[in-house]
Design a protein around this motif. Structure first.
Motif, PDB file in Angstrom:
ATOM      1  N   VAL A  83       0.637  -0.788  -0.124  1.00  0.00           N
ATOM      2  CA  VAL A  83       0.244  -0.004  -0.063  1.00  0.00           C
ATOM      3  C   VAL A  83       1.241   1.702  -0.116  1.00  0.00           C
ATOM      4  O   VAL A  83       2.089   1.262   0.656  1.00  0.00           O
ATOM      5  N   SER A  84       0.378   2.201  -0.141  1.00  0.00           N
ATOM      6  CA  SER A  84       0.957   3.687  -0.922  1.00  0.00           C
ATOM      7  C   SER A  84      -0.003   4.908  -0.037  1.00  0.00           C
ATOM      8  O   SER A  84      -0.841   4.727  -0.060  1.00  0.00           O
ATOM      9  N   LEU A  85       0.408   5.684   1.081  1.00  0.00           N
ATOM     10  CA  LEU A  85      -0.570   6.748   1.517  1.00  0.00           C
ATOM     11  C   LEU A  85      -0.326   8.423   0.765  1.00  0.00           C
ATOM     12  O   LEU A  85       0.780   8.306   0.547  1.00  0.00           O
ATOM     13  N   GLU A  86      -1.147   8.358  -0.240  1.00  0.00           N
ATOM     14  CA  GLU A  86      -0.990   9.647  -0.156  1.00  0.00           C
ATOM     15  C   GLU A  86      -1.991  10.603   0.297  1.00  0.00           C
ATOM     16  O   GLU A  86      -3.205  10.297   1.503  1.00  0.00           O
ATOM     17  N   GLY A  87      -1.637  11.791   0.417  1.00  0.00           N
ATOM     18  CA  GLY A  87      -1.980  12.532   1.869  1.00  0.00           C
ATOM     19  C   GLY A  87      -2.377  13.667   1.437  1.00  0.00           C
ATOM     20  O   GLY A  87      -3.150  13.627  -0.321  1.00  0.00           O
ATOM     21  N   GLY A  88      -3.037  15.108   2.216  1.00  0.00           N
ATOM     22  CA  GLY A  88      -3.739  16.393   1.524  1.00  0.00           C
ATOM     23  C   GLY A  88      -5.520  15.789   1.662  1.00  0.00           C
ATOM     24  O   GLY A  88      -5.841  15.116   2.543  1.00  0.00           O
ATOM     25  N   LYS A  89      -6.143  16.937   1.717  1.00  0.00           N
ATOM     26  CA  LYS A  89      -7.499  16.552   1.678  1.00  0.00           C
ATOM     27  C   LYS A  89      -8.148  15.943   1.233  1.00  0.00           C
ATOM     28  O   LYS A  89      -9.294  16.025   2.214  1.00  0.00           O
ATOM     29  N   ASP A  90      -7.662  15.681   0.451  1.00  0.00           N
ATOM     30  CA  ASP A  90      -8.991  14.277   0.501  1.00  0.00           C
ATOM     31  C   ASP A  90      -7.902  12.636   0.027  1.00  0.00           C
ATOM     32  O   ASP A  90      -7.510  12.390  -0.875  1.00  0.00           O
ATOM     33  N   ALA A  91      -7.391  12.447   1.049  1.00  0.00           N
ATOM     34  CA  ALA A  91      -5.874  11.374   1.651  1.00  0.00           C
ATOM     35  C   ALA A  91      -6.629   9.715   0.318  1.00  0.00           C
ATOM     36  O   ALA A  91      -8.110   9.952   0.421  1.00  0.00           O
ATOM     37  N   LYS A  92      -5.583   9.005   0.448  1.00  0.00           N
ATOM     38  CA  LYS A  92      -6.371   7.754  -0.180  1.00  0.00           C
ATOM     39  C   LYS A  92      -5.130   6.643   0.246  1.00  0.00           C
ATOM     40  O   LYS A  92      -4.254   7.508   0.539  1.00  0.00           O
ATOM     41  N   LEU A  93      -5.896   6.140   0.138  1.00  0.00           N
ATOM     42  CA  LEU A  93      -4.914   4.898  -0.279  1.00  0.00           C
ATOM     43  C   LEU A  93      -4.853   3.810  -1.195  1.00  0.00           C
ATOM     44  O   LEU A  93      -5.605   3.732  -1.394  1.00  0.00           O
ATOM     45  N   HIS A  94      -3.767   3.699  -1.724  1.00  0.00           N
ATOM     46  CA  HIS A  94      -3.539   3.127  -2.430  1.00  0.00           C
ATOM     47  C   HIS A  94      -2.428   1.612  -2.673  1.00  0.00           C
ATOM     48  O   HIS A  94      -1.928   1.453  -1.452  1.00  0.00           O
ATOM     49  N   VAL A  95      -3.592   0.893  -3.188  1.00  0.00           N
ATOM     50  CA  VAL A  95      -3.511  -0.592  -2.260  1.00  0.00           C
ATOM     51  C   VAL A  95      -2.805  -1.896  -4.337  1.00  0.00           C
ATOM     52  O   VAL A  95      -3.832  -1.669  -5.155  1.00  0.00           O
ATOM     53  N   TYR A  96      -1.910  -2.240  -3.610  1.00  0.00           N
ATOM     54  CA  TYR A  96      -1.524  -2.697  -5.292  1.00  0.00           C
ATOM     55  C   TYR A  96      -1.466  -4.780  -4.266  1.00  0.00           C
ATOM     56  O   TYR A  96      -0.677  -4.772  -3.370  1.00  0.00           O
ATOM     57  N   ARG A  97      -1.139  -5.264  -5.468  1.00  0.00           N
ATOM     58  CA  ARG A  97      -0.904  -6.608  -5.339  1.00  0.00           C
ATOM     59  C   ARG A  97       0.429  -6.679  -5.628  1.00  0.00           C
ATOM     60  O   ARG A  97       1.056  -6.627  -7.084  1.00  0.00           O
ATOM     61  N   ILE A  98       1.551  -7.776  -5.157  1.00  0.00           N
ATOM     62  CA  ILE A  98       2.955  -8.100  -5.416  1.00  0.00           C
ATOM     63  C   ILE A  98       2.655  -8.571  -6.564  1.00  0.00           C
ATOM     64  O   ILE A  98       2.926 -10.241  -6.857  1.00  0.00           O
ATOM     65  N   GLY A  99       3.499  -8.098  -7.913  1.00  0.00           N
ATOM     66  CA  GLY A  99       4.292  -9.530  -8.778  1.00  0.00           C
ATOM     67  C   GLY A  99       2.944  -8.675  -9.945  1.00  0.00           C
ATOM     68  O   GLY A  99       2.867  -9.769 -10.172  1.00  0.00           O
ATOM     69  N   VAL A 100       1.550  -7.967  -9.338  1.00  0.00           N
ATOM     70  CA  VAL A 100       1.057  -8.095 -10.204  1.00  0.00           C
ATOM     71  C   VAL A 100       0.322  -7.014 -10.776  1.00  0.00           C
ATOM     72  O   VAL A 100       0.662  -5.654 -10.268  1.00  0.00           O
ATOM     73  N   ASN A 101       0.033  -6.929 -12.706  1.00  0.00           N
ATOM     74  CA  ASN A 101      -0.793  -6.038 -13.089  1.00  0.00           C
ATOM     75  C   ASN A 101      -1.623  -4.773 -12.486  1.00  0.00           C
ATOM     76  O   ASN A 101      -2.681  -5.375 -11.924  1.00  0.00           O
TER      77      ASN A 101
END
Length: 431
Positions: A262-280
């Motif tokens: 996961v990667s954390l995006e901050g700011g007024k509209d914060a988001k959590l970006h979720v990825y599967r390792i090794g997958v498009n």
């Protein structure tokens, strides 16, 4: 937004998954860095105070706070084992920014990173031997004259670590560092040291690094940044970037293929970006909204620039996120929903900068409010998140000692604090 692509050998065909959008210019560049000071053999600018004394944690109860003074009730006891005083560079004391605890065979090491507060640049890496936990010792001290060192990651098999930071001259940088069989930095004290340096172009600062499969997932930049997938087994080849602003931090629930990053995006509209390792990621990336991630600061222009981290336990579906002035949340990455949220009572003057958890507790680095410990609740799935109340709080009456980051290892709590606070090693004396 360019898709984040992980290049991998597919199980059935060995076919490389390629980005559909060709990059005109390389994202990373390579060089060497030699403006490094290596201290050793007792000649360190940092130092250790061995306290071994009970610390006055405060217990929250309803709307009051009750000092914990009784030594008869074990649940009330914490020991401040040691304080590692921050190193000094060019006459200025550094601020502890991150701690990574790593076990190498029978050795236990803590890798502590440091940076200069404000607009100036300067940093350090201090390696502590924690094998005798009551008497830690400094093994290595490496000073970087013009690079803030914000974070580090240790390769799961040892013998290599990566430092992430901000260079005055180059911007966002990653510095690979060789480790020996004991987990110590391979460097002779007092000698000139030259290290390779990897620069992410047009980005100011590396804020998070996590090993994920064959890649370093590097979260970097308040503007022009995002998450960068660098294949460290292929010469740090850029295998794709997910671009977004206010890129704060990265976490994983394991480093092998098929686990989640996961990667954390901050700011007024914060988001959590979720990825599967090794997958498009075009098929598997999910984005979860978190609300506003901001900090209470004197200058409103900096309200979205403060520290924030995220944390996942191995094999867990839950990601814990520090949310600055909003405290913290926990997110179920499978159900894509917030399941825990901190009580409004959590913060007084501070911001939640860092978060870590173990089987029983949630640990928070709450800036000016110090260290806060919460009981880890049972997660239920209702219309609203479960509210988590603070249980213990501790801080020192010292200026410039803001709690920046926290991590735990067994019964030990490591708190990275500002210039006058240093690194605190605290032992919890109860289950």
């Amino acid at each position: 937004m360019k898709n984040l692509i992980y290049f991998l050998l597919l199980i059935f065909g060995g076919v490389l998954v390629a980005s559909c959008e060709k990059q005109e210019d390389p994202v990373v560049s390579f060089g060497e860095y030699s403006d490094i000071v290596v201290n050793g053999e007792g000649e360190f600018s940092s130092s250790i105070n061995y306290q071994g004394v009970e610390v006055p944690f405060t217990q929250y109860y309803d709307d009051t706070q009750v000092q914990l003074k009784s030594v008869k009730v074990s649940i009330e006891n914490f020991l401040l084992e040691s304080t590692v005083n921050s190193p000094v560079i060019n006459g200025e004391m550094l601020s502890a920014s991150y701690v990574k605890v790593f076990k190498v065979n029978s050795e236990v090491k803590a890798y502590v990173t440091y940076n200069l507060s404000g607009s100036a640049h300067g940093g350090a890496l201090v390696v502590l031997d924690l094998t005798d936990s009551e008497n830690p010792s400094i093994v290595n001290e490496i000073l970087f004259n013009d690079i803030d060192i914000n974070v580090c990651e240790v390769y799961h098999a040892g013998k290599l670590m990566w430092l992430g930071g901000s260079s005055f001259k180059k911007g966002a940088v990653i510095i690979p560092v060789e480790l020996d069989n004991k987990g110590d930095v391979v460097a002779d004290s007092g000698s000139a040291l030259t290290l390779d340096i990897i620069t992410i172009k047009n980005v100011a600062s590396v804020n998070g690094i996590k090993e994920a499969g064959d890649w370093l997932m590097v979260t970097a930049g308040n503007s022009g940044g995002g998450t960068f997938a660098l294949n460290f087994k292929k010469g740090y080849r850029d295998d794709g970037t997910d671009y977004f602003s206010n890129a704060k931090f990265s976490a994983t629930n394991g480093y092998t293929m098929g686990k989640f990053h996961v990667s954390l995006e901050g700011g007024k509209d914060a988001k959590l970006h979720v990825y599967r390792i090794g997958v498009n990621d075009t098929e598997n990336e999910t984005v979860i909204s978190l609300g506003s991630l901001y900090h209470n600061v004197a200058n409103e222009a900096d309200m979205y620039s403060g520290k924030a981290t995220c944390f996942m336990e191995n094999d867990s579906r839950y990601c814990y996120v520090s949310m600055g002035a909003s405290g913290f949340v926990a997110v179920d990455i499978f159900e894509q929903m917030v399941v825990l949220q901190s009580s409004p009572k959590l913060l007084n003057h501070g911001n939640t900068n860092g978060i870590s958890v173990d089987d029983e507790y949630i640990y928070l680095a709450n800036g000016a409010d110090g260290l806060v410990v919460c009981k880890k609740p049972t997660i239920t799935y209702g219309e609203d998140p479960v509210i988590v109340e603070p249980l213990y709080v501790w801080d020192e009456d010292i200026e410039d000692a803001s709690a920046n980051y926290v991590t735990v290892q067994d019964e030990y709590i490591f708190v990275a604090k500002g210039t006058q606070g240093g690194l605190k090693i605290i032992k919890r004396l109860f289950e």
